[in-house]
Scaffold this motif. Structure first.
Motif, PDB file in Angstrom:
ATOM      1  N   ILE A 105     -12.431  38.840  -4.994  1.00 26.31           N
ATOM      2  CA  ILE A 105     -11.127  38.866  -4.329  1.00 26.31           C
ATOM      3  C   ILE A 105     -10.086  38.903  -5.444  1.00 26.31           C
ATOM      4  CG2 ILE A 105     -10.853  36.328  -4.152  1.00 26.31           C
ATOM      5  CD1 ILE A 105      -9.609  36.853  -1.356  1.00 26.31           C
ATOM      6  N   VAL A 106      -9.030  39.685  -5.262  1.00 24.12           N
ATOM      7  CA  VAL A 106      -8.022  39.853  -6.318  1.00 24.12           C
ATOM      8  C   VAL A 106      -6.763  39.062  -5.970  1.00 24.12           C
ATOM      9  CG1 VAL A 106      -6.624  41.504  -7.626  1.00 24.12           C
ATOM     10  CG2 VAL A 106      -8.927  42.152  -6.860  1.00 24.12           C
ATOM     11  N   ILE A 107      -6.476  38.054  -6.798  1.00 26.68           N
ATOM     12  CA  ILE A 107      -5.249  37.261  -6.642  1.00 26.68           C
ATOM     13  C   ILE A 107      -4.328  37.605  -7.803  1.00 26.68           C
ATOM     14  CG2 ILE A 107      -4.245  34.947  -6.550  1.00 26.68           C
ATOM     15  CD1 ILE A 107      -6.883  33.903  -5.467  1.00 26.68           C
ATOM     16  N   THR A 108      -3.113  38.034  -7.489  1.00 23.68           N
ATOM     17  CA  THR A 108      -2.170  38.333  -8.563  1.00 23.68           C
ATOM     18  C   THR A 108      -0.934  37.459  -8.470  1.00 23.68           C
ATOM     19  OG1 THR A 108      -1.279  40.175  -7.258  1.00 23.68           O
ATOM     20  CG2 THR A 108      -2.873  40.724  -8.976  1.00 23.68           C
ATOM     21  N   TYR A 109      -0.471  37.072  -9.630  1.00 24.02           N
ATOM     22  CA  TYR A 109       0.773  36.326  -9.782  1.00 24.02           C
ATOM     23  C   TYR A 109       1.908  37.278  -9.434  1.00 24.02           C
ATOM     24  CZ  TYR A 109       3.981  33.202 -12.411  1.00 24.02           C
ATOM     25  OH  TYR A 109       4.971  32.354 -12.801  1.00 24.02           O
ATOM     26  N   VAL A 110       2.931  36.796  -8.758  1.00 26.77           N
ATOM     27  CA  VAL A 110       4.028  37.638  -8.276  1.00 26.77           C
ATOM     28  C   VAL A 110       4.737  38.403  -9.399  1.00 26.77           C
ATOM     29  CG1 VAL A 110       5.829  35.855  -8.359  1.00 26.77           C
ATOM     30  CG2 VAL A 110       5.926  37.641  -6.579  1.00 26.77           C
ATOM     31  N   ASN A 111       4.604  37.921 -10.637  1.00 26.08           N
ATOM     32  CA  ASN A 111       5.228  38.587 -11.792  1.00 26.08           C
ATOM     33  C   ASN A 111       4.452  39.845 -12.170  1.00 26.08           C
ATOM     34  OD1 ASN A 111       6.139  35.885 -11.643  1.00 26.08           O
ATOM     35  ND2 ASN A 111       6.719  35.893 -13.794  1.00 26.08           N
ATOM     36  N   CYS A 112       4.436  40.810 -11.289  1.00 26.51           N
ATOM     37  CA  CYS A 112       3.722  42.073 -11.536  1.00 26.51           C
ATOM     38  C   CYS A 112       4.383  43.168 -10.713  1.00 26.51           C
ATOM     39  CB  CYS A 112       2.241  41.936 -11.188  1.00 26.51           C
ATOM     40  SG  CYS A 112       1.909  41.628  -9.430  1.00 26.51           S
ATOM     41  N   SER A 113       4.044  44.410 -11.022  1.00 30.16           N
ATOM     42  CA  SER A 113       4.666  45.546 -10.340  1.00 30.16           C
ATOM     43  C   SER A 113       4.134  45.720  -8.914  1.00 30.16           C
ATOM     44  CB  SER A 113       4.382  46.819 -11.138  1.00 30.16           C
ATOM     45  OG  SER A 113       2.986  47.094 -11.113  1.00 30.16           O
ATOM     46  N   ALA A 114       4.846  46.526  -8.144  1.00 28.90           N
ATOM     47  CA  ALA A 114       4.408  46.843  -6.771  1.00 28.90           C
ATOM     48  C   ALA A 114       3.028  47.491  -6.779  1.00 28.90           C
ATOM     49  CB  ALA A 114       5.424  47.766  -6.107  1.00 28.90           C
ATOM     50  N   GLU A 115       2.756  48.307  -7.802  1.00 28.42           N
ATOM     51  CA  GLU A 115       1.453  48.971  -7.909  1.00 28.42           C
ATOM     52  C   GLU A 115       0.323  47.950  -8.053  1.00 28.42           C
ATOM     53  OE1 GLU A 115       4.480  51.962  -9.197  1.00 28.42           O
ATOM     54  OE2 GLU A 115       4.119  49.864  -9.648  1.00 28.42           O
ATOM     55  N   ILE A 116       0.573  46.900  -8.823  1.00 26.47           N
ATOM     56  CA  ILE A 116      -0.439  45.846  -9.014  1.00 26.47           C
ATOM     57  C   ILE A 116      -0.598  45.042  -7.723  1.00 26.47           C
ATOM     58  CG2 ILE A 116      -1.054  43.754 -10.308  1.00 26.47           C
ATOM     59  CD1 ILE A 116      -1.356  46.392 -11.919  1.00 26.47           C
ATOM     60  N   LYS A 117       0.510  44.738  -7.066  1.00 32.59           N
ATOM     61  CA  LYS A 117       0.441  44.012  -5.787  1.00 32.59           C
ATOM     62  C   LYS A 117      -0.380  44.813  -4.771  1.00 32.59           C
ATOM     63  CE  LYS A 117       4.793  41.386  -6.185  1.00 32.59           C
ATOM     64  NZ  LYS A 117       5.305  41.812  -7.490  1.00 32.59           N
ATOM     65  N   ALA A 118      -0.200  46.136  -4.800  1.00 33.95           N
ATOM     66  CA  ALA A 118      -0.923  47.006  -3.853  1.00 33.95           C
ATOM     67  C   ALA A 118      -2.432  47.008  -4.104  1.00 33.95           C
ATOM     68  CB  ALA A 118      -0.370  48.427  -3.935  1.00 33.95           C
ATOM     69  N   LEU A 119      -2.843  46.615  -5.307  1.00 34.12           N
ATOM     70  CA  LEU A 119      -4.272  46.538  -5.646  1.00 34.12           C
ATOM     71  C   LEU A 119      -4.829  45.129  -5.401  1.00 34.12           C
ATOM     72  CD1 LEU A 119      -4.109  48.520  -9.032  1.00 34.12           C
ATOM     73  CD2 LEU A 119      -5.243  49.301  -6.932  1.00 34.12           C
ATOM     74  N   SER A 120      -4.003  44.258  -4.843  1.00 33.84           N
ATOM     75  CA  SER A 120      -4.361  42.842  -4.685  1.00 33.84           C
ATOM     76  C   SER A 120      -4.717  42.487  -3.250  1.00 33.84           C
ATOM     77  CB  SER A 120      -3.182  41.963  -5.120  1.00 33.84           C
ATOM     78  OG  SER A 120      -2.703  42.357  -6.381  1.00 33.84           O
ATOM     79  N   ASP A 121      -5.461  41.395  -3.119  1.00 32.31           N
ATOM     80  CA  ASP A 121      -5.754  40.853  -1.790  1.00 32.31           C
ATOM     81  C   ASP A 121      -4.707  39.832  -1.378  1.00 32.31           C
ATOM     82  OD1 ASP A 121      -8.375  42.116  -1.170  1.00 32.31           O
ATOM     83  OD2 ASP A 121      -8.945  41.136  -3.038  1.00 32.31           O
TER      84      ASP A 121
END
Length: 308
Positions: A105-121
């Motif tokens: 499962i991919v958890i990303t910290y909000v400090n990232c681009s929209a592209e990275i958020k789109a690759l996240s769960d």
């Protein structure tokens, strides 16, 4: 020109809301409708009824506000106000990384681009990271990105083993351990409080570790004590306003600069003049293409739901 008066007039005329991060310069924090950390700002952006959102922060924050408010105009005082942490996670490389671990499962910290958020769960902030990670079943492996320091802190606190992306924030990695020890020796009665984006050796010295809002609340609850504050120095403005009698010192940076502290030059790119200009001209406006926006929205909504 009286910028405060002009901004207030424009804000009223245009039904605009000004959202500012704690790391903005003091004058911007003072004029903002709301000052907060990434979680608080995301929540405010999600619930605002304003027609225009002026986001006094960095690009990924304004982008998050646009993802949550596709029909509203979102403007950023300076389009060049980026983020070293977000830059440390290029979308193509991250996509390849996640593809190698399809069971995670991919958890990303909000400090990232929209592209990275789109690759996240799911997305998290430093305020809710522990809660978000703990919400994932223990037998489910996790990828955490982009901040390795925050990731290590979460692993230590939750006991979860996570696969970390090798990213970091230059501001929080700029603290000098040597200078911090020297400063603490001069002020042994000062407690060290730190943001979890800081490196492990800094966190090991801290009495309290937490998000920007968490740090402010901790100082509020311990106003009779004295503190060395290890995060971007802009936070001291709000702390001193709310706790005028509490003694605070910013943690020292490795470099010798005018403030002798760690400052984010991206955050400080926004000025009162640029704030006025962007409200007057309604540019630069943030745009997120709809297919990308809808993919990035899902993990943000999951975070907001879990943060209620």
């Amino acid at each position: 020109m009286d910028l405060v008066k002009e901004i207030n007039q424009l804000r009223k005329e245009k039904n605009a809301v000004i959202l500012a991060h704690y790391y903005q310069e003091g004058a911007i924090q003072d004029i903002a409708d709301y000052v907060g950390d990434s979680l608080g700002l995301s929540q405010k952006a999600a619930e605002t009824e304003a027609d225009i959102i002026v986001f006094a922060g960095v690009h990924f924050m304004a982008e998050t506000a646009k993802i949550l408010n596709p029909s509203k105009k979102v403007v950023l005082p300076d389009l060049k106000a980026g983020c070293s942490l977000a830059d440390s996670c290029p979308p193509a490389a991250f996509k390849e990384f996640t593809a190698q671990h399809p069971d995670h499962i991919v958890i990303t910290y909000v400090n990232c681009s929209a592209e990275i958020k789109a690759l996240s769960d799911i997305v998290c902030t430093s305020s809710n990271a522990l809660k978000i990670v703990n919400s994932v079943p223990k037998d489910t492996p996790i990828i955490f990105a982009p901040d390795k320091n925050l990731g290590r802190y979460i692993m230590k606190e939750t006991g979860r083993d996570m696969l970390l992306w090798d990213g970091s924030c230059v501001v929080h990695e700029a603290f000098s351990m040597e200078k911090l020890i020297e400063l603490h020796q001069k002020h042994p009665d000062y407690k060290i409080i730190a943001h979890p984006e800081s490196e492990e050796h800094i966190l090991n010295t801290a009495t309290y570790i937490g998000s920007t809002s968490g740090m402010i609340n901790y100082v509020k609850d311990h106003q009779d004590e004295k503190f060395i504050v290890a995060t971007e120095a802009g936070i001291l403005h709000k702390m001193q306003l709310e706790m005028p009698n509490t003694e605070l010192i910013p943690a020292p940076a490795v470099e010798d600069n005018t403030c002798a502290c760690s400052e984010c030059h991206f955050m400080k790119m926004n000025t009162m003049q640029k704030l006025y200009d962007c409200l007057l001209n309604e540019t630069p406006a943030i745009d997120v293409p709809e297919p990308l926006r809808t993919r990035a929205l899902l993990p943000i909504e999951r975070m907001l739901e879990l943060s209620k």
